[in-house]
Design an enzyme around this catalytic site. Structure first.
Site, PDB file in Angstrom:
ATOM      1  N   ASP A  98       3.116 -11.037  -2.066  1.00  0.00           N
ATOM      2  CA  ASP A  98       2.186  -9.999  -2.501  1.00  0.00           C
ATOM      3  C   ASP A  98       2.116 -10.043  -4.030  1.00  0.00           C
ATOM      4  O   ASP A  98       3.152 -10.035  -4.700  1.00  0.00           O
ATOM      5  CB  ASP A  98       2.718  -8.631  -2.029  1.00  0.00           C
ATOM      6  N   ASP A 197      -3.013  -7.644  -4.490  1.00  0.00           N
ATOM      7  CA  ASP A 197      -3.073  -6.180  -4.410  1.00  0.00           C
ATOM      8  C   ASP A 197      -4.114  -5.570  -5.354  1.00  0.00           C
ATOM      9  O   ASP A 197      -4.193  -5.973  -6.526  1.00  0.00           O
ATOM     10  CB  ASP A 197      -1.680  -5.637  -4.796  1.00  0.00           C
ATOM     11  N   GLU A 254      -7.147  -7.801  -1.635  1.00  0.00           N
ATOM     12  CA  GLU A 254      -7.444  -6.434  -1.232  1.00  0.00           C
ATOM     13  C   GLU A 254      -8.580  -5.988  -2.144  1.00  0.00           C
ATOM     14  O   GLU A 254      -8.358  -5.686  -3.315  1.00  0.00           O
ATOM     15  CB  GLU A 254      -6.219  -5.549  -1.429  1.00  0.00           C
ATOM     16  N   HIS A 327       0.195  -2.045   6.308  1.00  0.00           N
ATOM     17  CA  HIS A 327       1.194  -1.046   5.907  1.00  0.00           C
ATOM     18  C   HIS A 327       0.566   0.201   5.274  1.00  0.00           C
ATOM     19  O   HIS A 327       1.287   1.125   4.911  1.00  0.00           O
ATOM     20  CB  HIS A 327       2.171  -1.692   4.926  1.00  0.00           C
ATOM     21  N   ASP A 328      -0.755   0.207   5.087  1.00  0.00           N
ATOM     22  CA  ASP A 328      -1.429   1.380   4.520  1.00  0.00           C
ATOM     23  C   ASP A 328      -2.262   2.108   5.574  1.00  0.00           C
ATOM     24  O   ASP A 328      -2.902   3.114   5.269  1.00  0.00           O
ATOM     25  CB  ASP A 328      -2.396   0.964   3.400  1.00  0.00           C
TER      26      ASP A 328
HETATM   27  C1  NOJ Z   1      -2.426  -1.276  -2.144  1.00  0.00           C
HETATM   28  C2  NOJ Z   1      -1.160  -1.436  -1.393  1.00  0.00           C
HETATM   29  O1  NOJ Z   1      -1.428  -2.000  -0.134  1.00  0.00           O
HETATM   30  C3  NOJ Z   1      -0.543  -0.077  -1.320  1.00  0.00           C
HETATM   31  O2  NOJ Z   1       0.543  -0.034  -0.422  1.00  0.00           O
HETATM   32  C4  NOJ Z   1      -0.165   0.334  -2.710  1.00  0.00           C
HETATM   33  O3  NOJ Z   1       0.305   1.660  -2.678  1.00  0.00           O
HETATM   34  C5  NOJ Z   1      -1.349   0.251  -3.674  1.00  0.00           C
HETATM   35  N1  NOJ Z   1      -2.137  -0.924  -3.499  1.00  0.00           N
HETATM   36  C6  NOJ Z   1      -0.885   0.280  -5.099  1.00  0.00           C
HETATM   37  O4  NOJ Z   1      -0.255  -0.924  -5.429  1.00  0.00           O
END
Ligand code: NOJ
Ligand code: CA
Length: 517
Positions: A98, A197, A254, A327-328
């Protein structure tokens, strides 16, 4: 489009804190992952994406990095990582890390230097503004102002996420150079690529003006001024030229907030990334990605429309990264299956529906068991910083305590972060885990499913094998995709086609038998 190695991958995402603990401290670690590589090999996946494992005070569970080139003690050492890479390689599994380069931790030495000495070159690695007053009314993604006051000085720094995640100043060429060096160091070490990210945040609107407020807190969502801003292409292009392009690596960005008409630049032939995650269908139950209390009703027909919008737009220029969990996100079973959530046929149907779309499929740990959301009775049981913020913000916005808890239960990132259930005693750790184990019954665990050929786990294994190693593989991987129109609005159907092979796929969200018309 020319064939690329990463089109053939099936990526499995690991949340290291919650996968397998090896040393009895209740926190998952790299040795734990190594000990489970045979399970992953047997499942059939070909790449592993690890959420951040770098040194970090863990304010946002590793998305706040204090040393990009070292491993967090709780996860292990650099030798453990090298061992993981080598052991994975023996099993033909690639490792993807990541890459968090929009911000660092406030405990990163660069930021510490910047705080200590405003004249230090590191001060310009971050975004500081002098003044007695808060510079503007932008709201951070995790709530409150994006600005945090520097102690003892009339100065503020910007953080799009938590105040322990100061944003880097990408306008500074020296900073960019340091980041590129770091990225190349990792790629030289033999990793296969990166999940990148929050990359659409690296360019800010440099006028830093207040925006019209969109909440009772008087603040305005910062994404309007810190995400996907004009000029970002210059940074992304340079990033690609200086790093990724020099290696035959896979990058998946992302990239929330980008428009479909930007896809060519992002993932076209000479695009910035191999692929992007498109959140437009993941977020179909909320009006806006970061406000869980703005819920909207949806139907299978809406889901269908969003999926095909995404697929058809992506296909025009490049390659998709298909997912239903990460994970989000909450567990897909709970989010997409509504009342049918505990029906294992429905879970399998949902799995296959996204898995055979065109693109590289991503599987999030536990998805292959049909894990479900973990309903908590009190806000004290949540760890995720954004859940806590969303809970209090919903109440500020006028919702009751019960409603606020419901929003958080539906959407909390902790739903996906509970320890992995290896067996009915959980098998994750000998210690009580860092986050409460999901109160799954005895059904949702590996031990229960691994030898049952009707289980969700066995279905995932077959499905992966079918895509990767069957006479249909070329069609399922490289074939074109087009929606099939059917009358029943609880069905999602599409056709994959490659040379003279054609595969029609029908997925019914209904629990009633039906005839397809
Ligand atoms: C996206 C990540 O997937 C998330 O888990 C994180 O809190 C934020 N970006 C900030 O890095
Ligand atoms: Ca551990």
């Amino acid at each position: 489009m020319k064939k690329k190695w990463w089109q053939k991958e099936v990526v499995y995402q690991i949340y290291p804190r919650s996968f397998q603990d090896s040393n009895g401290d209740g926190i998952g670690d790299l040795q734990g992952i190594i000990s489970r590589l045979d399970y992953l090999k047997d499942l059939g996946i070909t790449s592993l994406w690890l959420c951040p494992i770098f040194k970090s005070p863990m304010d946002d569970n590793g998305y706040d990095i204090s040393d990009y080139l070292d491993i967090a003690d709780e996860f292990g050492t650099m030798d453990d990582l090298k061992q993981l890479i080598a052991e994975s390689q023996k099993r033909q599994i690639k490792i993807i890390l990541d890459l968090v380069i929009n911000h660092t931790s406030d405990e990163h030495p660069w930021f510490q230097e910047a705080l200590k000495d405003p004249k230090s070159p590191y001060h310009d690695y971050y975004i500081f503004k002098e003044g007695k007053e808060v510079p503007n009314n932008w709201r951070s993604v995790f709530g409150g102002s994006v600005w945090e006051k520097v102690k003892g000085r009339d100065e503020y720094y910007l953080h799009s996420f938590s105040k322990k995640q100061p944003d880097l100043n990408w306008e500074n060429p020296q900073l960019r150079k340091e980041l590129y060096q770091m990225i190349n160091t990792w790629l030289d070490m033999g990793i296969a690529g990166f999940r990148v990210d929050a990359i659409t945040y690296i360019k800010k609107d440099l006028y830093f003006q207040s925006l019209e407020s969109d909440g009772v807190d008087g603040l305005a969502k910062c994404t309007k001024a810190v995400r996907n801003q004009a000029g970002i292409e210059k940074f992304l292009d340079e990033l690609k030229e200086e790093t990724f392009k020099k290696h035959d690596c896979m990058t998946v960005a992302e990239a929330a907030g980008i428009r479909y008409d930007q896809l060519n630049e992002f993932i076209g032939d000479d695009g910035f990334f191999s692929m992007i995650f498109d959140f437009k269908y993941a977020d179909l139950d909320i009006a806006s990605g970061s406000e869980w209390f703005k819920r909207i009703p949806w139907s299978v027909a809406d889901l269908r429309k969003r999926i095909f919008d995404s697929q058809l737009n992506v296909q025009k220029y490049g390659w998709a990264a298909n997912f239903i969990e990460n994970h989000d996100q909450p567990r897909a079973t709970t989010k997409y299956l509504l009342q049918y959530e505990r029906n294992s046929d429905a879970v399998k149907m949902l799995g296959a529906m996204y898995f055979f779309l065109k693109g590289t499929p991503f599987i999030y740990q536990g998805q292959e068991l049909g894990m479900i959301n973990f309903k908590r009775d009190s806000i004290d049981d949540f760890n995720d910083i954004s859940s806590i913020d969303q809970y209090y913000r919903s109440m500020e916005e006028g919702y009751s305590k019960e409603e606020a808890l419901e929003f958080v239960n539906l959407r909390s990132r902790d739903n996906a972060r509970t320890p992995f259930p290896w067996d009915k005693n959980n098998g994750f750790s000998t210690h009580s885990p860092w986050l409460k184990q999901n109160n799954n019954d005895n059904e949702i665990n590996v031990q229960n499913q691994i030898n049952d050929n009707q289980s969700i786990l066995s279905f995932y294994k077959e499905m992966i094998n079918f895509r990767q190693n069957s006479q249909y593989s070329d069609c399922l991987i490289y074939g074109s995709i087009e929606p099939i129109e059917v009358e029943n609005n609880e069905v999602i159907a599409y056709r994959r086609q490659y040379n003279d092979m054609m595969i029609d796929c029908y997925f019914s969200f209904s629990n009633q038998a039906m005839e397809i018309k």
